[in-house]
Design a protein around this motif. Sequence first.
Motif, short mmCIF file in Angstrom:
data_model
loop_
_atom_site.label_atom_id
_atom_site.label_comp_id
_atom_site.label_asym_id
_atom_site.label_seq_id
_atom_site.Cartn_x
_atom_site.Cartn_y
_atom_site.Cartn_z
N SER A 30 -9.02 -5.12 -4.62
CA SER A 30 -7.87 -4.55 -3.95
C SER A 30 -6.45 -5.09 -4.21
CB SER A 30 -8.09 -4.71 -2.43
OG SER A 30 -7.10 -4.07 -1.63
N PRO A 31 -5.62 -4.27 -4.67
CA PRO A 31 -4.14 -4.94 -5.05
C PRO A 31 -3.44 -5.43 -3.45
CG PRO A 31 -4.03 -2.43 -4.81
CD PRO A 31 -5.51 -2.87 -4.37
N VAL A 32 -4.06 -5.18 -2.33
CA VAL A 32 -3.40 -5.86 -1.02
C VAL A 32 -3.79 -6.98 -0.84
CG1 VAL A 32 -3.14 -5.07 1.36
CG2 VAL A 32 -3.53 -3.31 -0.29
N SER A 33 -2.75 -7.87 -0.65
CA SER A 33 -3.03 -9.31 -0.53
C SER A 33 -2.77 -9.72 1.13
CB SER A 33 -1.93 -10.08 -1.35
OG SER A 33 -0.86 -10.01 -1.00
N VAL A 46 4.38 -1.04 9.34
CA VAL A 46 3.39 -1.86 8.44
C VAL A 46 3.85 -2.33 7.39
CG1 VAL A 46 1.06 -1.74 7.75
CG2 VAL A 46 1.86 -0.42 9.66
N SER A 47 4.03 -3.74 7.04
CA SER A 47 4.40 -4.31 5.76
C SER A 47 3.10 -4.45 5.15
CB SER A 47 5.19 -5.37 6.32
OG SER A 47 6.23 -5.16 6.81
N ILE A 48 3.02 -4.19 3.90
CA ILE A 48 1.78 -4.22 2.95
C ILE A 48 2.26 -5.18 1.74
CG2 ILE A 48 -0.04 -3.44 1.61
CD1 ILE A 48 0.36 -0.78 3.60
N PHE A 49 1.80 -6.13 1.77
CA PHE A 49 2.14 -7.16 0.44
C PHE A 49 0.96 -6.88 -0.52
CE2 PHE A 49 3.90 -8.80 4.19
CZ PHE A 49 5.26 -9.48 3.63
N THR A 50 1.42 -6.60 -1.86
CA THR A 50 0.67 -6.41 -3.07
C THR A 50 0.91 -7.33 -4.19
OG1 THR A 50 2.19 -4.79 -3.96
CG2 THR A 50 0.56 -3.94 -2.36
N PHE A 54 3.59 -1.52 -6.43
CA PHE A 54 2.73 -0.52 -5.76
C PHE A 54 3.11 1.00 -6.25
CE2 PHE A 54 1.33 2.30 -2.19
CZ PHE A 54 0.23 1.82 -2.04
N ASN A 55 2.21 1.75 -6.78
CA ASN A 55 2.25 3.10 -7.26
C ASN A 55 0.94 3.78 -6.38
OD1 ASN A 55 4.48 3.53 -9.27
ND2 ASN A 55 3.18 1.68 -9.73
N VAL A 80 5.67 -3.44 0.80
CA VAL A 80 5.89 -2.02 1.06
C VAL A 80 5.82 -1.61 2.55
CG1 VAL A 80 4.60 0.27 0.54
CG2 VAL A 80 4.31 -1.68 -1.16
N LYS A 81 6.67 -1.02 2.83
CA LYS A 81 6.76 -0.58 4.44
C LYS A 81 6.37 0.78 4.57
CE LYS A 81 10.44 -4.00 5.40
NZ LYS A 81 9.20 -4.88 6.60
N TYR A 82 5.65 0.96 5.64
CA TYR A 82 5.27 2.29 6.10
C TYR A 82 5.30 2.36 7.84
CZ TYR A 82 2.10 6.10 7.56
OH TYR A 82 1.45 7.39 7.80
N ARG A 83 6.02 3.47 8.12
CA ARG A 83 6.30 3.63 9.45
C ARG A 83 5.35 4.38 10.22
NH1 ARG A 83 10.85 1.44 11.64
NH2 ARG A 83 12.45 0.87 9.86
N LEU A 84 4.56 3.96 11.04
CA LEU A 84 3.48 4.88 11.79
C LEU A 84 4.03 5.29 13.19
CD1 LEU A 84 0.49 6.04 11.64
CD2 LEU A 84 -0.14 3.70 12.62
N PRO A 85 4.44 6.42 13.37
CA PRO A 85 4.79 6.82 14.81
C PRO A 85 3.93 6.57 15.94
CG PRO A 85 4.68 8.97 13.49
CD PRO A 85 4.34 7.70 12.47
#
Length: 410
Positions: A30-33, A46-50, A54-55, A80-85
């Motif tokens: 997995s590229p997610v660390s 959600v902050s995702i560190f790779t 990230f593509n 990589v930031k993802y907003r979850l309502p």
Amino acid sequence: MQSELFKRLVMVVAAAAVTTAQKPLLAAKSPVSDVRIECNSNDIVVSIFTSSAFNGMIYPKGLSKNSTCMTEYSSITAPVKYRLPLRSCNTMSLEEDQDIEYFNTIVVQPHRKLVTNQGRGFHIRCKYQTREKAVNANFDVSDELPQLREGASQLGTTPLTATAPMPTCTMRIYSNTVDKTVAENVKIGDPLTLDISIDEQDIYGLKAVDCIVRDGLGWGEQPLINSEGCPVDYEIMGPFNYSETKNSAKVNFQAHKFPYTASVYYQCNVRLCLKHTGGCDDVPPVCEDGTNLRRRRRAVENATVTDLETDDEPVIEVFHGLYVNEGEELPEDDPNGPLSRDDLDEDDILCISPRTFAIAIAIVGLLLMIAVVVAIMVIISRRRRRKEASAAGSSIYSGPYTNTAYSHSS
């Protein structure tokens, strides 16, 4: 306008980490660390560190196709930031005592078009705690209201400010009101009860207005209760039944959903009225064709009197989400309806899975095709044998032959 409910939410955990159930999901490929979450009043960041740029795409579980909740990323460096309502995209809530927990599952796919084995799912949870809040209500006190004129320094109009703690307001949808079972996964047509309540006290009452049901994707919504507290469509939801203390309101309805998603979100505005000033006199409303007749008549009669129920009355926004699955059943009194299991004998009950049934149909079809081919071959073979037998038994001359030209008698 930001709802009062979320203004009263206090984050218990300032920076929540990924739960222990998520740690085994971080495989070597997995590229997610690392994953970190930030709990806000309206969404979860959600902050995702790779390990590299990230593509790919990130979406809530079950919303990967044609969803406004899916976000695509192209060459984004960490994090990589993802907003979850909190109020859509399959995010659900669980309310316990004074705590509200929002939870969802997101999927991180390191490819923008394909689903690969490097994709990982993460369970996201944020917990909030409600707190009491004071609300100020201003009145005009005159000779017409002597009971509120205690302590006034002079006759006439005297401003008075009443300060009281804001009651906690909750909305719950029950599948069983006796056991207080909160509905989570139901089927279309299941009986449900929408319950809105505030803390038991003698100052405030409530009035449910502006209720809607949304799909959680931003594609569709249906009004249920209008701004006067009257039903919009009685076939979907009827009027609220209020308690004598006007601290709670309930309405029974049947589960429904939008055709393209299983998640539905119910939202209502709760107006708090002051009981001792007559602000709750129009609760419950008398409705006809979506109009509150009592409120309209009162407005005409008191056109020259200062109405204590101003537009500044506190409004709290509450909501509840659940999953509704499709399940169509014929009425019990339908003579053409399906037989129940109790109506059948044990020898008549045969359960076959769809996959097994499809395989059986394919095998039967293949056998029929083989039988037809064999039958055609047998017919052709018989015709060929008859022709050969007819050719072998035929001759140009048959019977005895006598040559009369060389015959003689002695």
